[in-house]
Design a protein around this motif. Sequence first.
Motif, PDB file in Angstrom:
ATOM      1  N   GLY A  26     -62.432  26.296  16.363  1.00 52.71           N
ATOM      2  CA  GLY A  26     -62.731  27.590  16.971  1.00 52.71           C
ATOM      3  C   GLY A  26     -62.380  28.755  16.063  1.00 52.71           C
ATOM      4  O   GLY A  26     -63.143  29.722  15.960  1.00 52.71           O
ATOM      5  N   ALA A  30     -65.109  31.369  14.303  1.00 52.95           N
ATOM      6  CA  ALA A  30     -65.016  32.811  14.555  1.00 52.95           C
ATOM      7  C   ALA A  30     -65.030  33.597  13.252  1.00 52.95           C
ATOM      8  O   ALA A  30     -65.719  34.617  13.132  1.00 52.95           O
ATOM      9  CB  ALA A  30     -63.758  33.122  15.355  1.00 52.95           C
ATOM     10  N   GLU A 166     -65.093  41.137  24.553  1.00 51.99           N
ATOM     11  CA  GLU A 166     -65.081  39.727  24.912  1.00 51.99           C
ATOM     12  C   GLU A 166     -66.117  38.918  24.156  1.00 51.99           C
ATOM     13  O   GLU A 166     -66.013  37.694  24.070  1.00 51.99           O
ATOM     14  CB  GLU A 166     -65.252  39.565  26.426  1.00 51.99           C
ATOM     15  CG  GLU A 166     -64.094  40.201  27.200  1.00 51.99           C
ATOM     16  CD  GLU A 166     -64.035  39.746  28.638  1.00 51.99           C
ATOM     17  OE1 GLU A 166     -64.635  38.703  28.948  1.00 51.99           O
ATOM     18  OE2 GLU A 166     -63.390  40.430  29.446  1.00 51.99           O
ATOM     19  N   ASP A 167     -67.149  39.576  23.616  1.00 49.68           N
ATOM     20  CA  ASP A 167     -68.151  38.843  22.849  1.00 49.68           C
ATOM     21  C   ASP A 167     -67.783  38.747  21.369  1.00 49.68           C
ATOM     22  O   ASP A 167     -68.525  38.180  20.568  1.00 49.68           O
ATOM     23  CB  ASP A 167     -69.528  39.503  22.994  1.00 49.68           C
ATOM     24  CG  ASP A 167     -69.530  40.950  22.499  1.00 49.68           C
ATOM     25  OD1 ASP A 167     -68.437  41.532  22.397  1.00 49.68           O
ATOM     26  OD2 ASP A 167     -70.626  41.480  22.220  1.00 49.68           O
ATOM     27  N   SER A 169     -65.510  36.980  19.103  1.00 46.29           N
ATOM     28  CA  SER A 169     -64.564  35.863  19.048  1.00 46.29           C
ATOM     29  C   SER A 169     -63.512  36.063  17.967  1.00 46.29           C
ATOM     30  O   SER A 169     -62.361  35.640  18.127  1.00 46.29           O
ATOM     31  CB  SER A 169     -65.312  34.547  18.830  1.00 46.29           C
ATOM     32  OG  SER A 169     -66.062  34.589  17.626  1.00 46.29           O
ATOM     33  N   LEU A 172     -60.782  38.246  19.354  1.00 41.37           N
ATOM     34  CA  LEU A 172     -59.950  37.474  20.274  1.00 41.37           C
ATOM     35  C   LEU A 172     -58.932  36.641  19.502  1.00 41.37           C
ATOM     36  O   LEU A 172     -57.753  36.585  19.864  1.00 41.37           O
ATOM     37  CB  LEU A 172     -60.820  36.568  21.147  1.00 41.37           C
ATOM     38  CG  LEU A 172     -61.743  37.261  22.155  1.00 41.37           C
ATOM     39  CD1 LEU A 172     -62.584  36.224  22.891  1.00 41.37           C
ATOM     40  CD2 LEU A 172     -60.951  38.092  23.154  1.00 41.37           C
ATOM     41  N   TRP A 173     -59.389  36.012  18.422  1.00 37.34           N
ATOM     42  CA  TRP A 173     -58.474  35.199  17.617  1.00 37.34           C
ATOM     43  C   TRP A 173     -57.422  36.070  16.928  1.00 37.34           C
ATOM     44  O   TRP A 173     -56.242  35.702  16.860  1.00 37.34           O
ATOM     45  CB  TRP A 173     -59.254  34.400  16.580  1.00 37.34           C
ATOM     46  CG  TRP A 173     -59.684  33.067  17.096  1.00 37.34           C
ATOM     47  CD1 TRP A 173     -60.930  32.702  17.522  1.00 37.34           C
ATOM     48  CD2 TRP A 173     -58.856  31.911  17.263  1.00 37.34           C
ATOM     49  NE1 TRP A 173     -60.927  31.398  17.942  1.00 37.34           N
ATOM     50  CE2 TRP A 173     -59.670  30.888  17.799  1.00 37.34           C
ATOM     51  CE3 TRP A 173     -57.512  31.641  17.015  1.00 37.34           C
ATOM     52  CZ2 TRP A 173     -59.179  29.609  18.080  1.00 37.34           C
ATOM     53  CZ3 TRP A 173     -57.014  30.365  17.303  1.00 37.34           C
ATOM     54  CH2 TRP A 173     -57.848  29.372  17.833  1.00 37.34           C
ATOM     55  N   LYS A 191     -60.250  33.458  27.916  1.00 36.93           N
ATOM     56  CA  LYS A 191     -61.518  33.969  27.394  1.00 36.93           C
ATOM     57  C   LYS A 191     -62.192  33.027  26.398  1.00 36.93           C
ATOM     58  O   LYS A 191     -63.331  33.256  26.002  1.00 36.93           O
ATOM     59  CB  LYS A 191     -61.285  35.339  26.738  1.00 36.93           C
ATOM     60  CG  LYS A 191     -60.756  36.374  27.719  1.00 36.93           C
ATOM     61  CD  LYS A 191     -60.615  37.738  27.103  1.00 36.93           C
ATOM     62  CE  LYS A 191     -60.057  38.735  28.114  1.00 36.93           C
ATOM     63  NZ  LYS A 191     -60.897  38.887  29.316  1.00 36.93           N
ATOM     64  N   SER A 192     -61.496  31.976  25.982  1.00 34.07           N
ATOM     65  CA  SER A 192     -62.075  31.061  25.007  1.00 34.07           C
ATOM     66  C   SER A 192     -61.447  29.681  25.143  1.00 34.07           C
ATOM     67  O   SER A 192     -60.214  29.560  25.125  1.00 34.07           O
ATOM     68  CB  SER A 192     -61.855  31.584  23.582  1.00 34.07           C
ATOM     69  OG  SER A 192     -62.057  30.560  22.627  1.00 34.07           O
ATOM     70  N   TYR A 194     -61.385  27.449  22.916  1.00 34.54           N
ATOM     71  CA  TYR A 194     -60.741  27.116  21.647  1.00 34.54           C
ATOM     72  C   TYR A 194     -59.375  27.805  21.538  1.00 34.54           C
ATOM     73  O   TYR A 194     -58.409  27.214  21.054  1.00 34.54           O
ATOM     74  CB  TYR A 194     -61.648  27.518  20.480  1.00 34.54           C
ATOM     75  CG  TYR A 194     -62.966  26.785  20.506  1.00 34.54           C
ATOM     76  CD1 TYR A 194     -63.050  25.458  20.102  1.00 34.54           C
ATOM     77  CD2 TYR A 194     -64.122  27.408  20.976  1.00 34.54           C
ATOM     78  CE1 TYR A 194     -64.256  24.775  20.150  1.00 34.54           C
ATOM     79  CE2 TYR A 194     -65.330  26.731  21.030  1.00 34.54           C
ATOM     80  CZ  TYR A 194     -65.395  25.411  20.615  1.00 34.54           C
ATOM     81  OH  TYR A 194     -66.584  24.735  20.670  1.00 34.54           O
ATOM     82  N   ILE A 195     -59.308  29.061  21.993  1.00 32.59           N
ATOM     83  CA  ILE A 195     -58.010  29.741  22.019  1.00 32.59           C
ATOM     84  C   ILE A 195     -57.096  29.072  23.043  1.00 32.59           C
ATOM     85  O   ILE A 195     -55.887  28.961  22.825  1.00 32.59           O
ATOM     86  CB  ILE A 195     -58.187  31.246  22.314  1.00 32.59           C
ATOM     87  CG1 ILE A 195     -58.878  31.928  21.126  1.00 32.59           C
ATOM     88  CG2 ILE A 195     -56.833  31.909  22.602  1.00 32.59           C
ATOM     89  CD1 ILE A 195     -59.115  33.407  21.304  1.00 32.59           C
ATOM     90  N   ASN A 196     -57.679  28.594  24.144  1.00 32.57           N
ATOM     91  CA  ASN A 196     -56.877  27.878  25.127  1.00 32.57           C
ATOM     92  C   ASN A 196     -56.261  26.623  24.510  1.00 32.57           C
ATOM     93  O   ASN A 196     -55.090  26.309  24.756  1.00 32.57           O
ATOM     94  CB  ASN A 196     -57.739  27.491  26.329  1.00 32.57           C
ATOM     95  CG  ASN A 196     -56.909  26.845  27.422  1.00 32.57           C
ATOM     96  OD1 ASN A 196     -55.926  27.403  27.907  1.00 32.57           O
ATOM     97  ND2 ASN A 196     -57.289  25.634  27.807  1.00 32.57           N
TER      98      ASN A 196
END
Length: 289
Positions: A26, A30, A166-167, A169, A172-173, A191-192, A194-196
Amino acid sequence: MDEFLMKPKIDFAFKEIMENNEARKGFLAAVLKVNPKDIKETQILNPYLRKMHEDDKLGILDVRVLLNNDTEIDTEIQLAEFAAWANRTLFYLSKMFADQIEKGQDYSLLKKCVSISILDFVLFKEEETEFYSCFHIREDSRNFLYTDKMEFHVIELPKLPERLKEDDSLLLWAKFINAERKEEFDMLAEKSPYINSAYQHLQVISRDKEKRLEYEAREKAVRDHNQMMKEARERGMQEGRREGICEGRRESIIEVAKNLIKMGLGTAEISMGTGLSENEIEGLRKVLK
């Protein structure tokens, strides 16, 4: 009592998180702006590519990955300001590129090499807003690629915007890597997937007593190093002012400036401490190079 969670931007923790296949996929998707489904395989490589230089002892641990068997990626986190970071990444990426083939082998065997730098300081001070930059080797006037075999990605954590997209990625990372509180991790993990996965892995390693000891030792070493650098910088600036005022010895001030350059301080900061102009300091940088 709040649950202890490692900070992902401490390089020990980040390296542990990248051991998780889903998190690794992920994150790389990104940064490289590809669909995670297009990443078929990521393989952790031996990170001991190079002999360690004196300035590499603290603040730098790298994660080397082979992506889809055709791209080598080196990801590094640097917490303390490092003025020569661009030169450093160019040197080591070039070494990684050259180390792929032995004497007599065909140049067609060379894989694409990518550098990802996650910096907890501002590298491009003239660029005030964008936290992410990507560089290729291009023709100056017509802007076409000379080769796509080398690529540099830079994430500057101090420039992260407060508002989430939110779009985005990569944002977010970057927010996840910069996060420190459970509430931040919980929000980003929703929200992801992969982050989860990264967050779940972070929780596991944070509960591991042995890994926690390693993490805290690393965090302490980086903190102590930064404090020593700060004190050395302050002493150097005081010495520069004292030499300049009491003895009027320009040579001494220049020597102090050279030492501060070697320590990785920025031009404006050295100018403020020594009284030399920024042009003079840039001239000294060229001499030292």
